[in-house]
Design a protein around this motif. Structure first.
Motif, PDB file in Angstrom:
ATOM      1  N   LEU A  24      31.759  81.463  12.935  1.00 56.97           N
ATOM      2  CA  LEU A  24      32.296  80.204  12.452  1.00 56.97           C
ATOM      3  C   LEU A  24      33.744  80.006  12.889  1.00 56.97           C
ATOM      4  CD1 LEU A  24      31.044  80.406   8.746  1.00 56.97           C
ATOM      5  CD2 LEU A  24      29.876  79.344  10.693  1.00 56.97           C
ATOM      6  N   VAL A  25      34.167  78.756  12.858  1.00 61.17           N
ATOM      7  CA  VAL A  25      35.582  78.420  13.006  1.00 61.17           C
ATOM      8  C   VAL A  25      35.910  77.375  11.953  1.00 61.17           C
ATOM      9  CG1 VAL A  25      35.145  76.604  14.737  1.00 61.17           C
ATOM     10  CG2 VAL A  25      37.407  77.690  14.595  1.00 61.17           C
ATOM     11  N   THR A  26      37.096  77.476  11.389  1.00 60.85           N
ATOM     12  CA  THR A  26      37.508  76.504  10.379  1.00 60.85           C
ATOM     13  C   THR A  26      38.775  75.793  10.837  1.00 60.85           C
ATOM     14  OG1 THR A  26      39.018  77.920   9.119  1.00 60.85           O
ATOM     15  CG2 THR A  26      36.650  78.107   8.620  1.00 60.85           C
ATOM     16  N   GLU A  27      39.089  74.735  10.126  1.00 61.75           N
ATOM     17  CA  GLU A  27      40.342  74.028  10.389  1.00 61.75           C
ATOM     18  C   GLU A  27      41.529  74.970  10.254  1.00 61.75           C
ATOM     19  OE1 GLU A  27      42.406  71.301   7.386  1.00 61.75           O
ATOM     20  OE2 GLU A  27      41.338  69.891   8.678  1.00 61.75           O
ATOM     21  N   ALA A  28      41.433  75.939   9.341  1.00 60.90           N
ATOM     22  CA  ALA A  28      42.530  76.884   9.129  1.00 60.90           C
ATOM     23  C   ALA A  28      42.715  77.816  10.322  1.00 60.90           C
ATOM     24  CB  ALA A  28      42.274  77.700   7.862  1.00 60.90           C
ATOM     25  N   ASP A  29      41.609  78.276  10.939  1.00 57.62           N
ATOM     26  CA  ASP A  29      41.717  79.111  12.141  1.00 57.62           C
ATOM     27  C   ASP A  29      42.517  78.388  13.216  1.00 57.62           C
ATOM     28  OD1 ASP A  29      39.418  81.516  12.099  1.00 57.62           O
ATOM     29  OD2 ASP A  29      38.842  79.784  10.904  1.00 57.62           O
ATOM     30  N   GLU A  30      42.136  77.152  13.467  1.00 59.92           N
ATOM     31  CA  GLU A  30      42.759  76.402  14.552  1.00 59.92           C
ATOM     32  C   GLU A  30      44.215  76.073  14.245  1.00 59.92           C
ATOM     33  OE1 GLU A  30      38.692  74.287  16.237  1.00 59.92           O
ATOM     34  OE2 GLU A  30      39.837  73.296  14.641  1.00 59.92           O
ATOM     35  N   ALA A  31      44.499  75.698  12.999  1.00 58.48           N
ATOM     36  CA  ALA A  31      45.876  75.376  12.630  1.00 58.48           C
ATOM     37  C   ALA A  31      46.757  76.618  12.686  1.00 58.48           C
ATOM     38  CB  ALA A  31      45.919  74.754  11.237  1.00 58.48           C
ATOM     39  N   ALA A  32      46.258  77.746  12.205  1.00 54.61           N
ATOM     40  CA  ALA A  32      47.036  78.981  12.239  1.00 54.61           C
ATOM     41  C   ALA A  32      47.299  79.423  13.674  1.00 54.61           C
ATOM     42  CB  ALA A  32      46.319  80.080  11.469  1.00 54.61           C
ATOM     43  N   GLU A  33      46.310  79.288  14.548  1.00 53.88           N
ATOM     44  CA  GLU A  33      46.527  79.681  15.936  1.00 53.88           C
ATOM     45  C   GLU A  33      47.566  78.794  16.609  1.00 53.88           C
ATOM     46  OE1 GLU A  33      43.870  80.103  19.955  1.00 53.88           O
ATOM     47  OE2 GLU A  33      43.249  81.232  18.175  1.00 53.88           O
ATOM     48  N   ARG A  34      47.535  77.497  16.337  1.00 53.80           N
ATOM     49  CA  ARG A  34      48.559  76.612  16.886  1.00 53.80           C
ATOM     50  C   ARG A  34      49.950  77.014  16.410  1.00 53.80           C
ATOM     51  NH1 ARG A  34      44.605  72.574  15.746  1.00 53.80           N
ATOM     52  NH2 ARG A  34      45.654  72.040  13.781  1.00 53.80           N
ATOM     53  N   PHE A  35      50.058  77.345  15.134  1.00 52.26           N
ATOM     54  CA  PHE A  35      51.346  77.771  14.567  1.00 52.26           C
ATOM     55  C   PHE A  35      51.841  79.027  15.270  1.00 52.26           C
ATOM     56  CE2 PHE A  35      54.180  77.842  10.784  1.00 52.26           C
ATOM     57  CZ  PHE A  35      54.736  79.107  10.935  1.00 52.26           C
TER      58      PHE A  35
END
Length: 280
Positions: free
Chosen positions: A43-54
């Motif tokens: 799975l991937v969540t919105e949190a995974d993607e936001a944390a990686e961008r950060f």
């Protein structure tokens, strides 16, 4: 020692990413915030993607010459994976390790990063957002548990014990069906074989003496590089399942970690007596 990227500063970036992007969304994800990648357990969540961008943004500001390889970035562009074993300097990140746990509301997930220089892992950090502490290592400098109040304790793996007394974590998901059947049939040789669905916490347990061994078929760098270095610096013996060294560019061949070389050989012989064949 890694003199290019300060692993303490890298760990602080992981902590701030968790505070800004991961913890505020924990147990607050909507149905549209969780997506499948390859299967129901990938799975991937919105949190995974936001944390990686950060994390990517913060790393670029501090270390602009380092190649950034995040799990979600590779999902979008698989060519990035080649840089892990070839770049002069590379930062490998798993923004949420244990995404299935995180998405289910289970408090067992981690934020991880490893530093690779010219094909060698030189530093790694595993941050636990729920405990607000980090385990980290630099090659040749030992492994350390750093608490939220700044205390530091040196990490040491468990003392060797007979295979029948070993407690470990085994990830069977990525073994081919026949190889998985053979392995599961032999797990009665050990005391406990569990799976936490989170490499970060499995490595944290192994590096601090809470587990005797780890075994997995998949060796994707964001899942294993940081933990492998921390466990080795804590005294563990980690190799691919065939006994060859595990390198940052390896994405197959499995891994096995034990308290020492003799324990590793005994465990490998017990679990894979006919040799290692993961293809069927």
């Amino acid at each position: 020692m890694n003199e290019t990227i300060d692993v303490g500063r890298l760990a602080d970036i992981l902590r701030r990413a968790a505070a800004a992007e991961v913890l505020p969304r924990f147990r607050r994800l909507g149905a549209g915030d969780i997506r499948r990648k390859t299967s129901a357990i990938d799975l991937v969540t919105e949190a995974d993607e936001a944390a990686e961008r950060f994390i990517r943004s913060e790393c670029a500001a501090l270390w602009p010459d380092a190649v950034f390889v995040g799990e979600e970035s590779v999902a979008a562009d698989k060519r990035l994976l080649e840089a892990v074993g070839t770049a002069d300097l590379c930062i490998v990140v798993d923004p949420i390790d244990g995404t299935a746990n995180y998405a289910a509301g289970a408090p067992l997930f981690a934020v991880m990063a490893a530093v690779v220089a010219k094909g060698e892992t030189v530093a790694g950090a595993i941050y636990d957002p729920m405990g607000d502490d980090v385990m980290l290592a630099e090659r040749g400098a030992g492994a350390w548990h750093v608490f939220s109040d700044g205390r530091r304790e040196r990490l040491t793996v468990a003392d060797p014990v007979p295979v029948a007394d070993m407690v470990g974590s085994v990830g069977t998901t990525h073994f081919a069906p026949q190889a998985r059947h053979r392995l599961v049939a032999r797990l009665d040789q050990v005391r406990i074989a569990a799976n936490y669905r989170c490499s970060g916490h499995e490595y944290r347990l192994a590096a601090s003496g809470g587990l005797h061994f780890l075994c997995a078929a998949s060796t994707m760098p964001w899942d294993h590089l940081a933990g492998a270095l921390i466990a080795e610096e804590a005294g563990g013996h980690l190799r691919r399942l065939d006994g060859s060294p595990y390198r940052p560019g390896h994405v197959e061949g499995g891994i096995l970690l034990a308290p020492g070389a003799e324990s590793w050989r005994e465990l490998q012989t017990g679990l894979f007596p006919e040799g290692v064949d993961l293809s069927h």
